[in-house]
Every structure is written in C-alpha cells, then in structure tokens.
Scaffold this active site. Structure first.
Site, PDB file in Angstrom:
ATOM      1  CG  ASP A   1      -3.035  30.694  11.791  1.00 44.19           C
ATOM      2  OD1 ASP A   1      -2.297  30.892  12.764  1.00 44.19           O
ATOM      3  OD2 ASP A   1      -3.065  29.614  11.156  1.00 44.19           O
TER       4      ASP A   1
ATOM      5  CG  ASP B   1       0.492  24.339  13.905  1.00 46.15           C
ATOM      6  OD1 ASP B   1      -0.720  24.559  14.105  1.00 46.15           O
ATOM      7  OD2 ASP B   1       1.201  25.055  13.178  1.00 46.15           O
TER       8      ASP B   1
HETATM    9  C1  GLA Z   1      -0.824  27.483  11.128  1.00 50.92           C
HETATM   10  C2  GLA Z   1      -1.941  26.913  11.969  1.00 50.92           C
HETATM   11  C3  GLA Z   1      -2.419  25.615  11.360  1.00 50.92           C
HETATM   12  C4  GLA Z   1      -2.895  25.865   9.968  1.00 50.92           C
HETATM   13  C5  GLA Z   1      -1.783  26.494   9.145  1.00 50.92           C
HETATM   14  C6  GLA Z   1      -2.272  26.939   7.799  1.00 50.92           C
HETATM   15  O1  GLA Z   1       0.313  26.719  11.190  1.00 50.92           O
HETATM   16  O2  GLA Z   1      -1.515  26.726  13.277  1.00 50.92           O
HETATM   17  O3  GLA Z   1      -3.451  25.069  12.144  1.00 50.92           O
HETATM   18  O4  GLA Z   1      -4.021  26.691  10.002  1.00 50.92           O
HETATM   19  O5  GLA Z   1      -1.257  27.649   9.789  1.00 50.92           O
HETATM   20  O6  GLA Z   1      -1.293  27.567   7.072  1.00 50.92           O
END
Ligand code: GLA
Length: 742
Positions: free
Chosen positions: A481, A551
């Site tokens: 990420d 997300d």
């Molecule tokens: C980001 C990612 C999510 C998740 C969160 C965790 O927003 O896109 O899928 O992994 O971080 O903090």
C-alpha cells in the site's frame, strides 16, 4: 525488418501491418515527423510532407537560405524552445552560461531486432528478438557536447510504438536538465477530443472527454505518485470516433511518479502531445560523463475505436509489461479482512474467517493493516514491520501463516513499506529519514509521513525487515500500500542543487525495493495499492501484476471505476472484491449477485465478514467462487469490450470473448430502479457472425450476426416484480457449430 531507412531521402519508416510512423532528417539535421497513423505503403521519399513556407512573422533556421524552413510549421520529434518554434518544448537544458538554447543534430542511427531494458525503470519487453524492432537515433549538440538518443520500438503485430529518450553528457561541464519528456508527437490536425481518466479517492478513473481547443490542455500529477486525480494516460480520438470505430491515439506513461500529459493546439491547427515526468517538480544536474534515462511512453494507434485502443493496451500490458510467475497464472480467489475488522482483529477472528473462506472455496486469506508494531489504528506502528506485542497474534505472523495453511488456504499480508508514523520505533531511531524540508512544518496525512526512498540506507532497512518477515513465514501474497502523497519534498542528505532530483529518485527507490523483493521471492503475488487506485499505473504493473482499484467497493460505483480503468489496464490487473452491504463507503445496498457480477470482471475476491453470511448467501458465494474459477481464464485472457457507458446511461454492459470467439461472458447492469422499462436489446460485439452460439446453456440458439445486429433481449420485468434495485445479469455464450456456408 519493419524499420526502413531510405538513405537518399534520409527518412525512417517504422511500420507493421497496422501502423506507419515516418520521420525525416531535415536539411538542418533535426528530426521531423512526416506521418503517424494507419499503415501506408512504403515509398522512397515522403518529403512533400515537410511543411515549409515563407511568412514574415516566422523565424527560420540558420541553414535555410530561402527562408522557408521554420520549425513552427514542422511536426517535430523532440522539439526545443527558443529558436523558430514557440510551442511548449519536449526538453530544456540549462547550461553554465545561463542559456537554454540547444541544437541537437543527427549524427547516426542504429536499427536492431528486439528491445533494450531501461536501467532501473519499468518498461515493456520482448521475449524474443522477432517480437519487435528498435530504432535509436543519435543526436548531438556540439556546443555543449551532449548526446541525445531517441529510441523507438515497434512491436510486431501490434499497433504500438514504445519510446524513451536518454541524455549523455560527453562534455566536461555539468548541465541541468529542466524538462525531459519521454515523447512528443506533433499531429498535423486538431479535430480531436481528448480522453483521460480523472478522479479522487473512492472515485478513481472516471472517464472524461473534452474537445480540443487552441492553447494548452492537459493533466498531471505533482503529488509524488501517479495519483487518483489523473492517471498517466491520455488519448486523442477523432471527434466522430466511438467505442467501436474510428481513429484514436493513446498515450500511456510507464511511470509511477509526477507526470505531465499535455496537448497544445497552435495557430496552424497542429496538435502537439507531450508526455513524461512533470517538469515543474524536476531538475536534474547531469555531471560530465553521466546519463539520464527517461521513463517509457507507450503509444497505441487504433482505427477500431476506443475499444480497439484498450484491447491493444490490454494485450501489451498483460503479456509484455507484467512479468514473472503470475503473469499467465489464474489468480487465487481471496478474502481480505479489511472491511470486516479493520485493525481490530484477533487471531481467532482471522482463523474463523479463513475456515469459512475454505468452506466457500476461497483460496487465500489476506491479513490487511494492523498486524505489526503498535498498530491499533492509524496513529502508530507504520515502519515497524514485525509483530511487537503478541496480543493479537500470539504466534506471530509465522504462526498465523502456518495455521492458515493448515486450514488449506494460502496466506497474504499487507505492508506499507514507504511510510512511517511518528509513533514508531523506526521514527524514534531515525527522525531524519522522513521526507521533510528543514525548518518547515511536516504536514501529516493519515498521521503518517513518507520515508526518504531517495536514500539507499532507508531502502536497505525496509528491505531487511520485509525480507525477515517473508523468509520466515509462509507468505504467498503481498499487498503493498501507499496511503499518502508527498509534501515538503526535500532530502536532508542531498546538496541544494540536487533537490530537484528527489521526486524522481524516490520513485526509482520504490522500483529498486520492488525489484529486490520480487527477485528474491519470485512466486509471491504482489498487489499494489494506494488508498485504492492512487498509484494504478503501468510502472507498478511491471512489479505487481494487479492493483486494488479503489477503496470504494460499492458495486454500482465500481462499474464506473472498472469501466474507466479498463481504458488502459487489463481485467487481470484490476483488483475487484465483493463487499458487505450497506456498503462501507456510500451506504448503498446492492444484491449479492450484482456485487459478484461486477467483481468477476477483475481480479476477484471478497472483502467482508463471511461469518455473517446467511445460509442462502453462503450458497451464492460458493457458486460465485466456482463460477469465477471456471471462467477465470476467459475473464483474464479474453478480449474485453465495453458496450453501454455508465457515465451517460442508467445501464452498463461489457463482455469478454475468447480469442477463438467460441465463448463469451456478458455483464449487464442496471444502475437505478426503473419501472415498466420495456425490453432492452443488448447488441453484442466481437462475435463470429457465422458461428451459432448457445445462449445461457441452450436457453436460446442464435448466430453471431443475430446477436450483434438484433442483440440479446434483456427483460427486466422480474426485477420490477420483486422490487430489485441494481439488478444485473451475466450471459454466457458458447459456440455450438459453425454455419455451413453454401
Ligand atoms: C488503504 C487501502 C485499503 C486498506 C487500508 C488499510 O486505504 O486501500 O484497502 O488496506 O489502506 O489501512
């Protein structure tokens, strides 16, 4: 060989059965473009295409006694600013005396089979020399003793030219590169509409179109990564081009940092496209003997509409940008715990999720954020990539991975390697390791800061932590990420005159860490992520074959996101999960079937507490998983067509069809509730008109021409009767015979 050089005319013709790209070494020894588009026959001489005229407002080049060769009329390959062309240039070099005027002239060229690697940078590649031919044109500015190499690779059987540029300082004095675009294309007309992908967190890759007008139009990122706001892609389509027919020029930058894609229409109705690293956040001191390599720009031409362009990008990126073990393999169906638990999980909860996943046929469990350091929320722990207090995971990651494997699932793990919280062991030991400007406020974002990946010792440290974790535990997947953009960009270890390098060096550092990890762990499947799709770009695909698209996991919003993402990126790269309703991001409730029917057209998985599923829903999930496993090859390797556009209609549709056109899957989605809406004739595309297809296991038999010209009748009556909002259908087609041609 698909690159010809005509010595008398001093012209290059790059061609294959789909495209031609013609250049000339002009009489001032600079390079002009004469034609780029659909394939035309070769000729000894295309010089009539060089646009010359005398006009009192124009400035002319020094070699031109008849005052006709003005660069402002010329379609140039790699233009400079400040002589006889006043448009935005492709490059700019500041010299010791303060001047930025240059004159790079032709010295030599080389044509060779295959394609070179780009040092330290992601790029498309070939597996054998027959797959492509490369032309490198060497130009030199004698006054500053600097070499400029323009590189063009034309792929066999694909309407693709991949370009890059490198500068080599052969002199004794340093020069400063202030702008080094990866490619410039001058087109002789301006009847184009610019197509690009705009967005923000939660609504990435929305399709935007605007007709070109005189002046500058463009998109960019100066956020330190390619960004959710503007994907590093633009296309120019003719004003009458559709998804299915007409001309399109697509441009994609294989890069994950700051970028600029700019289109200029000038007073001569010419259109200039430039694409590359954003010059406003870049300055590179090139010392004597040093070389600078730009990222690669991929240019795709289509005369088969926007779908045609996308299909070429898909084919190229899926087969010759994505690399390694997972390139051709079916991706595992996974469940990710993020939406189910966020950081508040226990080992017991994760094992329950895994057990239920196993029961449903799911193949992998991914443990997301919250397993490391003092991580119980957003405020602490990033940077400490080890289990610190064993209260959540009594046997650490190794123990958990073993237990998951014993359940019969593979195990995946979340990292955010480029980031640090101030509340972490890492920051406490190395407060100077974050990107920050001395004396200035350090803007937090999500309580976190960006590690200075322009520094090798920082990357080494993170590599060691990740390596320790990956080597000890049975980890089959890594979700990488990157959850914030870069502010106060500065590196405390660099001299003032080197600060313009940091954004680019940061990206090179990320690539370096990826390369080290994938070389040591070639069978781990990497998925990139950046708060969803904020770094979904071709550069990342070279290292991580798939990316979490957003997300926002709401199926209806996802239709738009996946529709837009598919302009450039293959379905196999688009992470798409079925999630809980009401949706976490927008509160919408959609049928489970629709959530599955959308996520099938991607790298499929679940992002929910499977333990909460009712018996009926569990059964449906099991069927979805079986269905996906059965057709994963078709979803990922088939030719994808977009049909109904969710940005302009209240329905959406798309389909994938196998290469032999024997089997297809069609997705049809209603984006709102409608009453008494009649029948829809969904006209399919890409089928063989002469093949007889069984629709939905024999419920209808129709020839390809019927299905494409009349369409499939979609009756939404059942949705109305049952008050189903956001209904959807998957239609399966299988060829049952070839029509006898009499
Ligand atoms: C980001 C990612 C999510 C998740 C969160 C965790 O927003 O896109 O899928 O992994 O971080 O903090």
């Amino acid at each position: 060989m698909p690159i010809l050089f005509h010595e008398n005319a001093r012209e290059f013709h790059l061609y294959n059965d789909q495209i031609s790209y013609i250049m000339q070494i002009m009489k001032n020894d600079q390079i002009a473009n004469l034609y780029y588009g659909s394939c035309i026959r070769d000729r000894e001489n295309f010089s009539y295409l060089v646009r010359t005229k005398y006009c009192s407002e124009a400035a002319y080049t020094s070699v031109d006694e008849d005052h006709k060769l003005s660069l402002q009329y010329i379609q140039q390959e790699y233009p400079s600013y400040g002589t006889s062309d006043f448009r935005y240039p492709a490059y700019c070099i500041k010299q010791n005396n303060g001047s930025s005027i240059t004159n790079f002239t032709y010295k030599s060229h080389e044509i060779f089979p295959g394609k070179k690697k780009l040092p330290g940078l992601p790029a498309t590649y070939v597996e054998s020399e027959e797959e492509a031919t490369t032309l490198e044109i060497r130009l030199v500015d004698d006054l500053i003793n600097t070499e400029l190499v323009l590189s063009y690779t034309i792929f066999e059987g694909l309407p693709v030219i991949a370009r890059n540029v490198r500068f080599i300082n052969l002199g004794v004095a340093a020069i400063c590169l202030e702008r080094v675009m990866s490619a410039c294309v001058d087109l002789p007309e301006d009847d184009f509409t610019m197509v690009h992908l705009v967005g923000a967190w939660g609504r990435e890759h929305y399709v935007k179109e605007r007709e070109l007008g005189e002046g500058i139009q463009g998109i960019y990122s100066m956020r330190g990564s390619s960004s959710a706001e503007h994907n590093p892609f633009i296309a120019l389509r003719r004003n009458n081009t559709t998804q299915f027919s007409g001309e399109v020029y697509g441009f994609s930058l294989v890069y994950s940092g700051n970028h600029l894609e700019q289109v200029e229409v000038d007073h001569n109705n010419m259109t200039r496209v430039i694409i590359g690293i954003h010059p406003d956040t870049f300055q590179w001191e090139l010392t004597a003997g040093a070389m600078f390599q730009t990222p690669e720009a991929v240019m795709v031409y289509s005369d088969k509409g926007i779908n045609g362009m996308s299909q070429t990008f898909h084919q190229l990126f899926r087969n010759r940008l994505v690399r390694g073990y997972w390139r051709d393999k079916a991706r595992p169906v996974l469940v990710n715990n993020w939406e189910a638990t966020q950081t508040a999980f226990t080992e017991e909860k994760i094992l329950q999720l895994a057990a239920k996943a196993k029961e449903l046929g799911i193949e992998m469990l991914v443990l997301d954020d919250g397993w490391f350091g003092d991580r119980d929320g957003e405020e602490a722990g990033l940077g400490d990539w080890y289990v610190k207090n064993n209260k959540k995971l009594p046997d650490g990651i190794e123990g958990l991975a073993d237990k998951i494997e014993r359940i019969g699932l593979k195990f995946g793990l979340w990292f955010e390697p480029e980031m640090v919280n101030k509340d972490s062991d890492l920051y406490r030991q190395h407060p100077d390791w974050i990107i920050h400007t001395p004396g200035r406020f350090q803007s937090p974002s999500r309580f976190q800061h960006v590690l200075d990946f322009s520094r090798k010792e920082v990357i080494d440290y993170i590599y060691d932590l990740m390596d320790k974790c990956l080597s000890k535990a049975k980890i089959s997947y890594v979700k990488w990420d990157m959850n914030r953009y870069i502010t106060e960009c500065y590196s405390v270890t660099q001299l003032p005159e080197q600060q313009g390098k940091i954004f680019h060096q940061y990206v090179l550092g990320v690539y370096d860490l990826y390369e080290r990890l994938i070389s040591k762990y070639p069978t781990i499947l990497f998925e990139s992520c950046s708060s969803g799709g904020a770094r979904f770009d071709p550069g990342m695909l070279y290292y991580a074959p798939q990316a979490w698209a957003s997300d926002n996991s709401d199926a209806i919003d996802r239709i738009k996101i996946q529709y837009g993402t598919s302009y450039v990126y293959p379905l196999s790269s688009i992470g798409a999960h079925v999630s809980h309703v009401p949706n976490l991001q927008n509160g919408r409730t959609t049928p489970l079937s629709t959530r599955g029917n959308v996520a099938f057209f991607g790298a499929f998985g679940y992002e929910m507490d499977l333990g909460e599923l009712s018996e009926d829903d569990s059964k449906q999930v099991k069927e979805q998983v079986e269905f996906y496993k059965k057709y994963v090859k078709l979803f990922h390797k088939g030719t994808f067509y977009r049909m109904d556009n969710p940005f302009s209609k209240d329905v959406a549709s798309w389909m994938v069809i196998s290469e032999d056109r024997n089997e297809a899957l069609v997705g049809y989605y209603r984006l709102n509730l409608s009453v008494n809406c009649g029948w829809k004739y969904l006209k399919l595309t890409g089928l063989d008109p002469d093949k007889l297809y069984s629709v939905n296991q024999g419920s209808q038999l129709s020839y390809g021409d019927e299905l494409m010209k009349i369409g499939i009748m979609i009756d939404e009556f059942e949705w109305e009767m049952q008050n189903i909002e956001y209904g959807s259908k998957i239609v399966h087609l299988l060829c049952v015979e070839n029509k006898e041609v009499s």
